[in-house]
Design a protein around this motif. Structure first.
Motif, PDB file in Angstrom:
ATOM      1  N   ILE A 196     -33.782  25.946  13.457  1.00  0.00           N
ATOM      2  CA  ILE A 196     -32.553  26.158  14.211  1.00  0.00           C
ATOM      3  C   ILE A 196     -31.393  26.435  13.261  1.00  0.00           C
ATOM      4  O   ILE A 196     -30.588  27.352  13.469  1.00  0.00           O
ATOM      5  CB  ILE A 196     -32.266  24.943  15.109  1.00  0.00           C
ATOM      6  N   TYR A 197     -31.323  25.622  12.202  1.00  0.00           N
ATOM      7  CA  TYR A 197     -30.268  25.814  11.213  1.00  0.00           C
ATOM      8  C   TYR A 197     -30.317  27.222  10.633  1.00  0.00           C
ATOM      9  O   TYR A 197     -29.303  27.898  10.506  1.00  0.00           O
ATOM     10  CB  TYR A 197     -30.403  24.766  10.106  1.00  0.00           C
ATOM     11  N   GLU A 231     -27.286  34.286  12.057  1.00  0.00           N
ATOM     12  CA  GLU A 231     -26.349  34.956  12.959  1.00  0.00           C
ATOM     13  C   GLU A 231     -24.919  34.870  12.423  1.00  0.00           C
ATOM     14  O   GLU A 231     -24.158  35.837  12.511  1.00  0.00           O
ATOM     15  CB  GLU A 231     -26.384  34.336  14.363  1.00  0.00           C
ATOM     16  N   ASN A 232     -24.541  33.718  11.864  1.00  0.00           N
ATOM     17  CA  ASN A 232     -23.192  33.573  11.312  1.00  0.00           C
ATOM     18  C   ASN A 232     -22.958  34.552  10.166  1.00  0.00           C
ATOM     19  O   ASN A 232     -21.898  35.176  10.060  1.00  0.00           O
ATOM     20  CB  ASN A 232     -22.972  32.139  10.801  1.00  0.00           C
ATOM     21  N   VAL A 233     -23.954  34.672   9.292  1.00  0.00           N
ATOM     22  CA  VAL A 233     -23.803  35.559   8.128  1.00  0.00           C
ATOM     23  C   VAL A 233     -23.705  37.012   8.588  1.00  0.00           C
ATOM     24  O   VAL A 233     -22.886  37.784   8.085  1.00  0.00           O
ATOM     25  CB  VAL A 233     -24.966  35.351   7.139  1.00  0.00           C
ATOM     26  N   LYS A 234     -24.511  37.376   9.574  1.00  0.00           N
ATOM     27  CA  LYS A 234     -24.421  38.746  10.116  1.00  0.00           C
ATOM     28  C   LYS A 234     -23.045  38.982  10.710  1.00  0.00           C
ATOM     29  O   LYS A 234     -22.452  40.033  10.526  1.00  0.00           O
ATOM     30  CB  LYS A 234     -25.464  38.951  11.230  1.00  0.00           C
ATOM     31  N   GLU A 285     -31.609  29.895  11.925  1.00  0.00           N
ATOM     32  CA  GLU A 285     -31.275  30.897  12.932  1.00  0.00           C
ATOM     33  C   GLU A 285     -29.761  30.998  13.115  1.00  0.00           C
ATOM     34  O   GLU A 285     -29.188  32.093  13.137  1.00  0.00           O
ATOM     35  CB  GLU A 285     -31.945  30.481  14.257  1.00  0.00           C
ATOM     36  N   ILE A 286     -29.106  29.849  13.214  1.00  0.00           N
ATOM     37  CA  ILE A 286     -27.646  29.843  13.380  1.00  0.00           C
ATOM     38  C   ILE A 286     -26.992  30.454  12.146  1.00  0.00           C
ATOM     39  O   ILE A 286     -26.072  31.285  12.244  1.00  0.00           O
ATOM     40  CB  ILE A 286     -27.113  28.414  13.618  1.00  0.00           C
ATOM     41  N   LYS A 287     -27.485  30.060  10.990  1.00  0.00           N
ATOM     42  CA  LYS A 287     -26.926  30.568   9.733  1.00  0.00           C
ATOM     43  C   LYS A 287     -27.067  32.086   9.657  1.00  0.00           C
ATOM     44  O   LYS A 287     -26.138  32.796   9.290  1.00  0.00           O
ATOM     45  CB  LYS A 287     -27.651  29.906   8.557  1.00  0.00           C
ATOM     46  N   ARG A 343     -19.964  12.922   9.185  1.00  0.00           N
ATOM     47  CA  ARG A 343     -19.714  13.779  10.335  1.00  0.00           C
ATOM     48  C   ARG A 343     -19.547  15.243   9.957  1.00  0.00           C
ATOM     49  O   ARG A 343     -19.816  16.125  10.747  1.00  0.00           O
ATOM     50  CB  ARG A 343     -18.443  13.294  11.043  1.00  0.00           C
ATOM     51  N   SER A 344     -19.116  15.497   8.723  1.00  0.00           N
ATOM     52  CA  SER A 344     -18.852  16.881   8.333  1.00  0.00           C
ATOM     53  C   SER A 344     -20.133  17.645   7.994  1.00  0.00           C
ATOM     54  O   SER A 344     -20.106  18.858   7.832  1.00  0.00           O
ATOM     55  CB  SER A 344     -17.917  16.912   7.123  1.00  0.00           C
ATOM     56  N   VAL A 345     -21.245  16.926   7.890  1.00  0.00           N
ATOM     57  CA  VAL A 345     -22.493  17.571   7.475  1.00  0.00           C
ATOM     58  C   VAL A 345     -23.333  17.929   8.688  1.00  0.00           C
ATOM     59  O   VAL A 345     -23.734  17.050   9.444  1.00  0.00           O
ATOM     60  CB  VAL A 345     -23.309  16.637   6.543  1.00  0.00           C
ATOM     61  N   PRO A 346     -23.609  19.214   8.909  1.00  0.00           N
ATOM     62  CA  PRO A 346     -24.437  19.578  10.062  1.00  0.00           C
ATOM     63  C   PRO A 346     -25.895  19.184   9.809  1.00  0.00           C
ATOM     64  O   PRO A 346     -26.408  19.376   8.726  1.00  0.00           O
ATOM     65  CB  PRO A 346     -24.298  21.104  10.144  1.00  0.00           C
ATOM     66  N   VAL A 347     -26.523  18.627  10.805  1.00  0.00           N
ATOM     67  CA  VAL A 347     -27.935  18.248  10.707  1.00  0.00           C
ATOM     68  C   VAL A 347     -28.685  18.899  11.858  1.00  0.00           C
ATOM     69  O   VAL A 347     -28.358  18.683  13.022  1.00  0.00           O
ATOM     70  CB  VAL A 347     -28.118  16.708  10.779  1.00  0.00           C
ATOM     71  N   HIS A 348     -29.643  19.719  11.549  1.00  0.00           N
ATOM     72  CA  HIS A 348     -30.428  20.418  12.577  1.00  0.00           C
ATOM     73  C   HIS A 348     -31.874  20.533  12.133  1.00  0.00           C
ATOM     74  O   HIS A 348     -32.167  20.480  10.940  1.00  0.00           O
ATOM     75  CB  HIS A 348     -29.916  21.855  12.779  1.00  0.00           C
ATOM     76  N   SER A 399     -14.961  20.207  12.104  1.00  0.00           N
ATOM     77  CA  SER A 399     -15.343  18.794  12.017  1.00  0.00           C
ATOM     78  C   SER A 399     -16.737  18.713  11.399  1.00  0.00           C
ATOM     79  O   SER A 399     -17.168  17.675  10.926  1.00  0.00           O
ATOM     80  CB  SER A 399     -15.326  18.142  13.399  1.00  0.00           C
ATOM     81  N   GLU A 400     -17.420  19.847  11.416  1.00  0.00           N
ATOM     82  CA  GLU A 400     -18.747  19.955  10.809  1.00  0.00           C
ATOM     83  C   GLU A 400     -18.820  21.366  10.248  1.00  0.00           C
ATOM     84  O   GLU A 400     -18.457  22.304  10.952  1.00  0.00           O
ATOM     85  CB  GLU A 400     -19.796  19.759  11.898  1.00  0.00           C
TER      86      GLU A 400
END
Lengths: 89, 157
Positions: free
Chosen positions: A47-48, A54-57, A50-52, A38-43, B23-24
């Protein structure tokens, strides 16, 4: 990159806890099933990424509280709740 | 109780019930698992989300409906299940804000907000099903246009 060939219903194990299974193949599209903790994001990768990005920015925030309070005043003005500038102490 | 030596705010005391765990893990930050909120009156409604493992990691977050009054997140049911939530109304949504040099260009990531479950004190970044939400929405444009339409940056969502 490790390249493996699999048929429908065959799987790949990544480490102890991640399984990728070929569920279906239709033309050029492959349907994959993923089992991961559950702790591992899967995309989907794009998409991954793109999200990454934006998070880093966002994390590179130059924390100047004064800049932010200027913006807060601006937003209050624009939503019609104008407030006088706060005095800095 | 812990004392965290943050890069931007100096030493801050944190109680266990102030700590939220992912949680992720967040894309881009696989080692960041514990966070807490820092509030400063002069930047409200924006809040800081401070990481414990990496004391230099902080996000600026805000509740999206403050600027995007018609924010209506559509969630993948799997996200609700993994967060032990009945529906999205048991959660709190925050959007991560990017602050560029020119602050008038600040953007909010409406497509992938952070969803908090206050009961379990866990949160994750969810990828919404809304087709009209983007990763970058200009906050000032939303104030002018009064909502989400027209505030999104061009590009794929």
């Amino acid at each position: 990159m490790l390249v493996l060939s699999r048929r429908i219903d065959e799987s790949i194990m990544i480490g102890e806890n991640i399984e990728v299974k070929v569920i279906d193949i239709k033309g050029e599209t492959i349907k994959l099933g993923i089992q991961a903790p559950r702790s591992v994001p899967v995309h989907r990768k794009e998409i991954y990424e793109e999200i990454k990005r934006e998070n880093v920015k966002a994390a590179a925030v130059d924390a100047d509280p004064e800049k932010l309070s200027q913006l807060e005043n601006l937003s209050k003005l624009m939503s019609g709740q104008a407030q006088p500038p706060k005095e800095e102490t | 109780m812990q004392i965290i030596k943050t890069t931007r705010f100096g030493e801050i005391t944190v109680e266990p019930d102030q700590i939220y765990s992912v949680s992720e893990t967040l894309p881009g930050f696989p080692d960041a698992t514990s966070f807490f909120f820092i509030d400063r009156a002069n930047i409200a409604p924006f809040r800081w989300l401070q990481c414990i493992e990496d004391t230099s990691l902080t996000f600026v977050i805000v509740k999206p409906e403050i600027f995007f009054y018609n924010y209506a997140p559509q969630l993948d049911p799997k996200d609700l299940k993994s967060m032990e939530m009945e529906d999205q109304f048991s959660g709190q949504f925050y959007t991560i804000v990017v602050l560029p040099e020119d602050l008038t260009q600040m953007t909010a990531n409406l497509k992938a907000p952070l969803m908090f479950n206050p009961r379990t004190r866990k949160f994750k970044q969810v990828f919404l099903l809304n087709s009209d939400y983007r990763y970058q929405h200009f906050i000032l444009r939303a104030i002018e246009e009064k909502g989400i339409e027209g505030s999104g940056a061009e590009g794929e969502s």
